[in-house]
Design a protein around this motif. Sequence first.
Motif, mmCIF file in Angstrom:
data_model
loop_
_atom_site.group_PDB
_atom_site.id
_atom_site.type_symbol
_atom_site.label_atom_id
_atom_site.label_comp_id
_atom_site.label_asym_id
_atom_site.label_seq_id
_atom_site.Cartn_x
_atom_site.Cartn_y
_atom_site.Cartn_z
ATOM 1 N N ALA A 1 0.826 -1.214 0.000
ATOM 2 C CA ALA A 1 0.000 0.000 0.000
ATOM 3 C C ALA A 1 0.854 1.255 0.000
ATOM 4 N N LEU A 2 1.911 1.278 0.815
ATOM 5 C CA LEU A 2 2.789 2.444 0.855
ATOM 6 C C LEU A 2 3.528 2.638 -0.461
ATOM 7 N N THR A 3 3.946 1.542 -1.081
ATOM 8 C CA THR A 3 4.618 1.643 -2.379
ATOM 9 C C THR A 3 3.677 2.222 -3.422
ATOM 10 N N TYR B 1 -3.162 12.518 0.952
ATOM 11 C CA TYR B 1 -2.941 11.229 0.314
ATOM 12 C C TYR B 1 -1.546 10.772 0.709
ATOM 13 N N PRO B 2 -1.391 9.529 1.208
ATOM 14 C CA PRO B 2 -0.118 9.116 1.808
ATOM 15 C C PRO B 2 1.004 8.848 0.812
ATOM 16 N N GLY B 3 1.430 9.927 0.123
ATOM 17 C CA GLY B 3 2.611 9.838 -0.711
ATOM 18 C C GLY B 3 3.858 10.026 0.127
ATOM 19 N N SER B 4 4.947 10.438 -0.514
ATOM 20 C CA SER B 4 6.229 10.543 0.185
ATOM 21 C C SER B 4 6.207 11.561 1.319
ATOM 22 N N PHE B 5 5.312 12.543 1.243
ATOM 23 C CA PHE B 5 5.200 13.538 2.304
ATOM 24 C C PHE B 5 4.870 12.865 3.635
ATOM 25 N N TYR B 6 4.106 11.778 3.564
ATOM 26 C CA TYR B 6 3.729 11.033 4.758
ATOM 27 C C TYR B 6 4.483 9.709 4.875
ATOM 28 N N GLY C 1 -4.880 3.035 9.135
ATOM 29 C CA GLY C 1 -4.913 4.479 8.910
ATOM 30 C C GLY C 1 -4.536 4.858 7.495
ATOM 31 N N ILE C 2 -3.454 4.280 6.983
ATOM 32 C CA ILE C 2 -3.008 4.589 5.628
ATOM 33 C C ILE C 2 -4.050 4.177 4.599
ATOM 34 N N ALA C 3 -4.593 2.959 4.742
ATOM 35 C CA ALA C 3 -5.582 2.473 3.787
ATOM 36 C C ALA C 3 -6.846 3.326 3.805
#
Length: 289
Positions: A127-129, A161-166, A227-229
């Motif tokens: 998901a993070l990728t 949106y959990p991109g690289s900032f998060y 949380g991310i999802a």
Amino acid sequence: MSLIVLFVLVGTPLLLTLIALSLARRRIVTGDEWKRVRLMLAAAVVTGGVVAWLLQGTLDLGRGAMLAPAILGVSLVAGVGLGETVVRPRRPAGPRTASLETRQVTEYLPRGVTTVVVATAALHLAALTLTTATASADDMGRAGRQVAAQCGGTGSVASPYPGSFYSGPLTALLVVMGLATLAALMAVVRRPRGFAPDEVGDDVLRRASTTRVLAAAGAALAASHAGIAFFAGTALLRMDCQRPWMAPVGWALLASVPVALLVLGWLLGLIVTPGALPAERAQQPVETR
């Protein structure tokens, strides 16, 4: 903000270590060992909750909210690890026995819990990728904070949106948690014998400790993934203009949230359960070097 970050990286583990050392100073007997471990666990939860609350009020643009589950999880892993390695093993002087057998961490990992934790880690990493690769910069030029799509002459964006900032600071926290988990597992396997009268009972105690350490890491991963999802899924689904992959991925991410929460509840149950001690236990503690 720098003081808060410094407290997270240095102050939190230092404070938990001091608490563990204070709990392990006095002689421990069979009756109160688990009580001290529970106190260590409670201290870790309170400390992690306070730090997460402080960061949520300090880090802007939702970073505190996205990092809060991981921060609480890192504190939980540290607390369980210290409880199982610093609080438990101190024993009064007395007869000692030693074994020449080399113990390996893999021999004490519970298969079911290990499978669930590895699967949760793989899902969270995937998901993070995905979110890091598909995020874009916002209108202020902050990279990896929103997701965008262009449909002909119209476009749509959604954030947070959990991109690289998060995902950048979150990944760093998860790496620290992984290293702490590995260190705790190795310490548990190599620690002196506890109240078990023989090697079989000793293995039971070690396996119970490795289960709790591994469950703490898995609980942190499950909470972080939930949380991310949630943030990623809702961001993808509320966009007016979507790429073909966004809707199915968004629904899949949201569907994984209740699964992660169920895994979280199960693993937390394993952490707070004392576990069965050997049926025939020695009346006096036995210690190994």
